[in-house]
Design an enzyme around this catalytic site. Structure first.
Site, PDB file in Angstrom:
ATOM      1  N   SER A  42       0.799  -1.228   0.000  1.00 22.06           N
ATOM      2  CA  SER A  42       0.000   0.000   0.000  1.00 22.06           C
ATOM      3  C   SER A  42       0.834   1.281   0.000  1.00 22.06           C
ATOM      4  O   SER A  42       0.337   2.323  -0.407  1.00 22.06           O
ATOM      5  CB  SER A  42      -0.959   0.012   1.194  1.00 22.06           C
ATOM      6  OG  SER A  42      -0.249   0.117   2.399  1.00 22.06           O
ATOM      7  N   LYS A  86      -0.359   4.785   6.878  1.00 19.30           N
ATOM      8  CA  LYS A  86      -1.178   5.579   5.969  1.00 19.30           C
ATOM      9  C   LYS A  86      -0.501   6.925   5.730  1.00 19.30           C
ATOM     10  O   LYS A  86       0.294   7.400   6.519  1.00 19.30           O
ATOM     11  CB  LYS A  86      -2.587   5.813   6.544  1.00 19.30           C
ATOM     12  CG  LYS A  86      -3.364   4.538   6.768  1.00 19.30           C
ATOM     13  CD  LYS A  86      -3.656   3.849   5.459  1.00 19.30           C
ATOM     14  CE  LYS A  86      -4.352   2.530   5.665  1.00 19.30           C
ATOM     15  NZ  LYS A  86      -4.427   1.758   4.449  1.00 19.30           N
TER      16      LYS A  86
END
Length: 118
Positions: A42, A86
């Site tokens: 990610s 993130k």
């Protein structure tokens, strides 16, 4: 007897040094900075898919110095034992445009990030 007294004093002095060092490590790891192993696709190309070790500083979020583009590590809402990485894409008041379904159509939606309620 005098020999045992000096041995006991030396042992207590060394144990005190070890305890102080362990306290220093705890405070550093909990409140200043720590290391964390991050892996997964990610965060490509910033972080390697096979895993990277990152230094995580714990001060910015406490003094409100987070901004767009910063990487944050948070506990997974699905599995609290895991930490997920993130990137902050917008801050309060920023306008964010995103695709509703990028595979089927090209429609998009725009939202303004609301101010925090804290």
């Amino acid at each position: 007897m005098r020999q045992w007294t000096s041995i006991a004093k030396e042992t207590i002095a060394r144990a005190s040094i070890v305890v102080k060092f362990l306290c220093f490590l705890h405070v550093t790891d909990s409140y200043l900075l720590s290391s964390n192993h991050v892996l997964g696709p990610s965060m490509l190309p910033t972080l390697n898919i096979t895993g990277d070790v990152v230094l995580v500083e714990h001060l910015s979020h406490r003094i409100g110095k987070l901004g767009s583009g910063d990487l944050v590590l948070i506990r997974s809402p699905l599995d609290p034992k895991k930490t997920v990485t993130k990137r902050i894409v917008a801050m309060e008041g920023d306008k964010v445009t995103f695709s509703l379904d990028p595979i089927r159509n090209h429609s998009s939606r725009s939202l303004v990030v609301p101010s925090s309620s804290f």
